[in-house]
Structure formats: C-alpha cells, structure tokens
Design an enzyme around this catalytic site. Sequence first.
Site, PDB file in Angstrom:
ATOM      1  N   GLY A  53      -1.546 -14.789   1.497  1.00  0.00           N
ATOM      2  CA  GLY A  53      -0.536 -13.922   2.100  1.00  0.00           C
ATOM      3  C   GLY A  53       0.286 -14.615   3.170  1.00  0.00           C
ATOM      4  O   GLY A  53       1.425 -15.016   2.969  1.00  0.00           O
TER       5      GLY A  53
ATOM      6  N   ASN B  24      -9.396  -7.639   4.935  1.00  0.00           N
ATOM      7  CA  ASN B  24      -8.154  -7.200   5.550  1.00  0.00           C
ATOM      8  C   ASN B  24      -8.012  -7.960   6.872  1.00  0.00           C
ATOM      9  O   ASN B  24      -8.870  -8.755   7.229  1.00  0.00           O
ATOM     10  CB  ASN B  24      -8.183  -5.676   5.772  1.00  0.00           C
ATOM     11  N   THR B  25      -6.937  -7.701   7.608  1.00  0.00           N
ATOM     12  CA  THR B  25      -6.706  -8.460   8.838  1.00  0.00           C
ATOM     13  C   THR B  25      -7.796  -8.195   9.871  1.00  0.00           C
ATOM     14  O   THR B  25      -8.458  -7.162   9.861  1.00  0.00           O
ATOM     15  CB  THR B  25      -5.332  -8.135   9.449  1.00  0.00           C
TER      16      THR B  25
ATOM     17  N   CYS C 169      -6.756  -0.424   6.747  1.00  0.00           N
ATOM     18  CA  CYS C 169      -5.598  -0.822   7.547  1.00  0.00           C
ATOM     19  C   CYS C 169      -5.943  -0.679   9.033  1.00  0.00           C
ATOM     20  O   CYS C 169      -6.289   0.417   9.483  1.00  0.00           O
ATOM     21  CB  CYS C 169      -4.363   0.024   7.233  1.00  0.00           C
TER      22      CYS C 169
ATOM     23  N   GLY D 117      -6.593 -16.132   5.393  1.00  0.00           N
ATOM     24  CA  GLY D 117      -6.225 -17.450   5.919  1.00  0.00           C
ATOM     25  C   GLY D 117      -6.089 -18.558   4.903  1.00  0.00           C
ATOM     26  O   GLY D 117      -5.962 -19.726   5.278  1.00  0.00           O
TER      27      GLY D 117
ATOM     28  N   SER E 271       0.853  -1.192   0.000  1.00  0.00           N
ATOM     29  CA  SER E 271       0.000   0.000   0.000  1.00  0.00           C
ATOM     30  C   SER E 271       0.885   1.237   0.000  1.00  0.00           C
ATOM     31  O   SER E 271       1.689   1.428   0.912  1.00  0.00           O
ATOM     32  CB  SER E 271      -0.916   0.017   1.229  1.00  0.00           C
TER      33      SER E 271
END
Lengths: 307, 260
Positions: free
Chosen positions: A266, A192-193, A129, A245, A46
Amino acid sequence: MPELKVDFLGKELNNPLVLPAGVMGMSYSGMEFSSKNGAGLITSKSLTLQARSGHKGPVVAEFEGGILNCMGLCNPGIINGLQEVDEFKKRSGNSVIVSVFATNSADFVILTRYVNKSHADFLELNLSCPNVFDEFGIPLAASGEEVYKIVKAVKKESKLPVIAKLSPNVYDIVAIAKAAKTAGADALCLINTVGPGMLIDTKMVKSVLFNKFGGLSGPCIKPIALKLIYQIYSAIDIPILGMGGVTTGEDAIQMLMAGANIVGVGTAVYKRGIEVFDKINIEIKEYMNQMGYANLQQIPKLKKIEN
Amino acid sequence: MDKRVTLKIAKIIKETDTIKTFFFEHELGAKPGQFIMLTDFEGGEKPFSIADSNSQEFCITVKKVGEFTARLFTKKEGDYVSIRGPYGSSFFISAGNVLLVGGGYGTPPLYFLTKKLLENGAKVSVVNGAKTKDDLVFCDKFQKLELEYKNITQSGCLGRAGTSVDLACECLRRKKYDFIYAAGPEMMMKSLYPYLENYQFEFLFERYMKCAIGICGNCTIDPLGIRLCVEGPVLPKKIVDKLTEFGKYHRDATGKRVKF
C-alpha cells in the site's frame, strides 16, 4: 523463469501482490491502473451503506518511518462503489476483493447482500479501521466476541469467500483470529494500520492531522506485521493476506515466510510509484532465481512456534 | 523526505475583491504547473497551483470559494500556514511560438510558465479571459513582460464580450504556433480542445485531492486511472485525447461522480 502464479481461495492470481483497501481503489480506473502496474489482486475502498466524505485534511502526514493517515473511510457508498467494481471487472480479468465497513452485524449483512449481487470475487470485512474512533469508538476487531458475531452473520449471507481484516492494536490477536476462523472466515487480512499515532507542528503547535490521530503505515510497521502474521500462522490453519510496510521483494518474501499466502502493498505506492507492484514482482523472481525456487510454494515458511 | 514546511506569509496582494496572492520566502524548487498542499491546521488542506517561484520566494493565487479559502482570506502577513510539496507534473518548456490560454483564477500558473518560456527564448502570446473583471488576474504582470497579451471578459466590462477561447481562436487563425498551453475552468479547455486537433498542447487540470502523494485514489481520472496529483495536474495531448471524463464529470470528496 520462476512462476509467480498463486491460488487464493480457489482463484488463480497472476502474482501474490495485492492492492489493499484504501489505496487507489476509489474508481474502476484506479483499480485498473494498479492492475496494469502489476497488482495480482485488487481491493476496493472500504464501502459503507452511505457515501462518506471522510475527515478534513490534512489526512496524511509523513515521518521518517512511513506515513500517518486518517482518511476517515471516505467512499462513494456501497451502490456507487460496486458500480466501479463491476466496471473494473468488465474491463479486467483480475480478481477483486470488495471491502466493506459497518459498525454492527445487521449493517454488515445488508452490505453483504449488495456485494452478492456484484461481480466481486471476495468479500473483506473491515473490522479494524483505527481512524473513526470519535464517531464509532473502539474497532470491532478489538473484541473476539464481536468479530465472531459479525463473521458468523455475514458467512450465513455471503455467496463469496469472506476475509476478516484484523487490527494489530489488540492484546491477543491470536484469540481474535481464532474467533474469526471459528465463525467461518475463509481467510484473514492483516495488519491494518498501527497505533494510531500523532505528529505535531512545532511552529503552530498543532497536531499535523486534523483528526489529531492516524494509523501508521510504511516500513516502521513491517516488524509488527511479520510477528503477528507469524503468530497466527503458527496457531491456526487459515489463508492469510499479509500486509504492513512491504516495500521491496525482500519484504514480501519475509511476509510469505512468516505465513502469508499473498501480500499487500500500500504505502509503498508512494515511496516507489505505482510501478511498485511490477518492481516487487521482479525482485521476488530475482530472489527465487538466486535460491533455485521454481514457484512460490517452494519458498519455505518459518517453522511454526510450538505451543 | 518529509516535504512539509511551516512558513510565515511574507506578503499578501489583493488582486480583486475575491482573489488574493500569498507570498512565502522559501525556496520551493518548483516547476511551472506543479502545486502545493496548504493548511492552517484548522480543518482542510487544499491544493494550490504555484503562480511564481524562484530561489528566494514563491506565491500562490487564491480565489475565495468556500469555507477554507474564506478563512485563508482572514490571514495577515506574518501569520503561519503549513505547506507541503511541490507535487505533480510540470509544463514542457517549449521554444518557438507558443500560445497560453488562461481562464479566471486558473491563469496564475501560466505566469510562472511564461517566465520560463521567455527564458527559453520562446515567443509568447497570452490570452486571458474571465466572467467579469473581478475574476481577471495578473493583467499588469503579463503586460510587463516581452509578449503579446490580450484579455477579455464574458460580461464585456472591458469593452468586447467574449471568452479566452474566442481570443485563442483568433490567434490560431492569425499565426502558426508550435505549442499551446491552457489553464482554467475545465469547460474552457473543453471548448478549446476541438480547435487543437493539429497542435501539441498541455492542459492544467483540477480534481478533488486529499493525500496528494498518489495513494488515496480520489483524483484518478477515467478511463486511465492516472492520478492527477502524480501523473498530473499537467496532462499532454496524448493523454487528454484518451480521457472519457474530460469536460463530463469529476469525483467529489466521497469519490462519487459529479457532472460538470
């Protein structure tokens, strides 16, 4: 042999596996190394208007379900970052998503103008984020109104298809996804996470991450990703870059069945090495062979949730 | 799966005014060339090459270069720090005549390597150089082993002025070597490189590392994109020959290219 080629927003990809933002996408060579190991589509780190060093370490922490990270959006800035992207494009036939991060629509528009001048194929808006809360507050992806405003402004400017990257850490992701679609987003990227969360060192009585909190990735978030992708797939007609995941071919197929068109990999780069893309592609083919599917389009989707 | 462990510093040895070796009583299971990530949870986590490792203990040798290492230098024996690893590639353990070229505080991992080479029956020559004797480390340790050892400083404070590359070139003229190893500043390895055209060798590299688990991409090397934390830090000749950034630039914490 089953065919893994897939169309995504008008570009033909060799396979459905995507290197997501934040993984290996710092340098042209990192992108190329990932391509050579089987990623069908590459996302840059990013990029922000100015270079950022990110958070002080530790920036990653491992636990049984995956990892926590709080890189803190480190990146060489939009100008240097796009040079890496262009160099990669010169050397590789693979398509690239340029991911950009800003905190307001004016800056997103400036970033978009830079990306217009590059050789990138797609533009991804990182609206989600979770690791810069102290600096910027709640991610933009928490508000449908903000998402709408930014996607709308960027769409007016962008020469490239626009992908909005959404956060799983919201009460009603479908409402956010609808806002992005209404504003003109060409595709969605999720998730996203998750979290963020934390881990504690019990001898020194400190948070393991120096930033204290970090987003969860890895196998523990897969069920959440599947559920959110499936909800959006059921409610809206929009291409989905699904991630969260994915470690094996089986995981990737679950993503496709939940409604993803293509699939990000990822954290599994750590678990299974950079060869993970080739490995998962082979596993997808094995499944397709076993089930008698000739191409990805033949892999059935779940029946949509009825309203 | 989680490779993190929080340990008491068992022993600290002052090598010079700006270099210390920290010992930990922990079976790390490391191989020569590998590294650990170390933090005190006060801001910063840095990679350190392993200077020695056995079934009881391991050690790292640290030069005070910035804020993080300055804080590390205030730690006392018995204080906790947290480490994870070992990570990365390791040196090939050769037999025959081998030459090890060390520079400054980059030399210590070659000590760990030397012990393994000697166990393997290799005949070891070590040349150790530094700017001044304040950066010259492990002289006594090497001299206690069965090997040919020479050191030199650029300042000439130990007699002759020169570099470890000067000494290496003399060795290469005098004797036939089966394998060459180098660890130290990149520009040292860069100036050694032209003399090694006809040799098998491995260099220990250094790049800005963050995750150390092959994900963040900060330590990738052009043009191959290999990650120094996974495919490195030890790189063999066939890889070094291909590196376009070797001795030219590296990437800082933002990923920006910085010239050497």
